[in-house]
Design an enzyme around this catalytic site. Structure first.
Site, PDB file in Angstrom:
ATOM      1  N   ASP A  43       0.835  -1.201   0.000  1.00 49.24           N
ATOM      2  CA  ASP A  43       0.000   0.000   0.000  1.00 49.24           C
ATOM      3  C   ASP A  43       0.869   1.249   0.000  1.00 49.24           C
ATOM      4  O   ASP A  43       1.965   1.256  -0.558  1.00 49.24           O
ATOM      5  CB  ASP A  43      -0.980  -0.046   1.184  1.00 49.24           C
ATOM      6  CG  ASP A  43      -0.276  -0.321   2.513  1.00 49.24           C
ATOM      7  OD1 ASP A  43       0.867   0.145   2.693  1.00 49.24           O
ATOM      8  OD2 ASP A  43      -0.866  -0.998   3.380  1.00 49.24           O
ATOM      9  N   SER A  44       0.387   2.324   0.636  1.00 47.67           N
ATOM     10  CA  SER A  44       1.117   3.594   0.591  1.00 47.67           C
ATOM     11  C   SER A  44       2.490   3.517   1.254  1.00 47.67           C
ATOM     12  O   SER A  44       3.409   4.253   0.885  1.00 47.67           O
ATOM     13  CB  SER A  44       0.294   4.702   1.258  1.00 47.67           C
ATOM     14  OG  SER A  44      -0.004   4.363   2.600  1.00 47.67           O
ATOM     15  N   ILE A  45       2.652   2.648   2.241  1.00 43.50           N
ATOM     16  CA  ILE A  45       3.947   2.533   2.914  1.00 43.50           C
ATOM     17  C   ILE A  45       4.988   1.977   1.950  1.00 43.50           C
ATOM     18  O   ILE A  45       6.175   2.278   2.051  1.00 43.50           O
ATOM     19  CB  ILE A  45       3.831   1.668   4.184  1.00 43.50           C
ATOM     20  CG1 ILE A  45       2.802   2.285   5.138  1.00 43.50           C
ATOM     21  CG2 ILE A  45       5.172   1.538   4.888  1.00 43.50           C
ATOM     22  CD1 ILE A  45       2.498   1.446   6.359  1.00 43.50           C
ATOM     23  N   HIS A  92       2.243   6.381   8.782  1.00 40.09           N
ATOM     24  CA  HIS A  92       3.319   6.294   7.801  1.00 40.09           C
ATOM     25  C   HIS A  92       4.675   6.521   8.462  1.00 40.09           C
ATOM     26  O   HIS A  92       4.754   7.043   9.569  1.00 40.09           O
ATOM     27  CB  HIS A  92       3.076   7.297   6.670  1.00 40.09           C
ATOM     28  CG  HIS A  92       1.827   7.009   5.903  1.00 40.09           C
ATOM     29  ND1 HIS A  92       0.629   7.620   6.217  1.00 40.09           N
ATOM     30  CD2 HIS A  92       1.578   6.162   4.880  1.00 40.09           C
ATOM     31  CE1 HIS A  92      -0.318   7.161   5.392  1.00 40.09           C
ATOM     32  NE2 HIS A  92       0.243   6.269   4.576  1.00 40.09           N
TER      33      HIS A  92
END
Length: 242
Positions: free
Chosen positions: A10-12, A191
């Site tokens: 995902d965004s990480i 994050h």
């Protein structure tokens, strides 16, 4: 052609090539030995990730990846009935979706090294402050993620890795071993800070090495300059190019 290491998540994962990112550090670690490809999708959960498997990991690929990290769960663990509920995936489905992802990648090649990574811990106070910075008084009053719930998802990830005989990284537990992890490793409660990215890089590199993928033991794509004879440079490339 260099072998490929694919970072899927995902965004990480998407942010892992930003300044101080763990993906960028991994690319440096494997410089001239493997190409590190980022396939990270901000906001995605494992349910949506299933739609990406065939485009990213085609079964008819002539050269499958050398290794793949699977790093989902932070969005799956969003709480139902809260502000991020559209990303929520029930915990049983989360585990089965991970199983499907692993199965597909192994179907591409059983030799691919697959590493499962749990979601990181959640700093609930940090998430609230981040929401307040964006939305002011309109920000959420109840947390959309909790560290306890994310821990349950992390446990399922580790259990699946054990069931399938895969290496794994329990990032949720690892980060909480450090005092002050909330602000040291997380910049918005979720994050990663540069220090948090460093933890992921260290753990991925360690697990890769323990699984037989040590960068120090891998061959360079082309000869080191010190091995090139300036009077007969072609000799250094004969084996590699023929």
């Amino acid at each position: 052609m260099r072998p490929q290491i694919v970072l899927f998540g995902d965004s990480i994962t998407q942010q892992s090539f930003s300044s101080g990112g763990w993906g960028a550090a991994l690319a440096d670690t494997f410089s001239r030995k493997a190409d590190v490809l980022v396939r990270g999708y901000g906001g995605y959960n494992t349910r949506w990730a299933l739609f990406l498997l065939h485009p990213i990991f085609p079964l008819d690929a002539t050269t499958p990846p050398l290794a793949v990290t699977i790093f989902f769960g932070a969005n799956d663990a969003a709480l139902s009935g809260r502000t991020s509920e559209r990303q929520h995936v029930p915990i049983e489905e989360y585990k089965e979706n991970l199983r499907k992802i692993v199965h597909h990648i192994k179907e591409c090649s059983n030799k691919v090294l697959v590493v499962l990574i749990t979601p990181p811990p959640i700093d609930e106070d940090g998430r609230f402050k981040y929401a307040r910075s964006l939305y002011g008084e309109k920000a959420m009053k109840l947390p959309e993620r909790t560290n306890e719930t994310t821990g349950f998802y992390a446990k399922q990830c580790i259990e699946l890795a054990e069931e399938l005989g895969l290496p794994s990284i329990n990032l949720w537990s690892k980060m909480q071993e450090t005092d002050g992890w909330q602000k040291k490793f997380l910049n918005d409660g979720l994050h990663l800070t540069p220090e948090g990215n460093a933890v992921v890089h260290q753990e991925v590199t360690r697990v890769f090495s323990e699984s037989g993928l040590s960068p120090s033991e891998m061959q360079l794509d082309f000869p080191h300059h010190s091995n090139i004879d300036p009077e007969a440079p072609e000799k250094a490339f004969e084996i590699r190019c023929n």
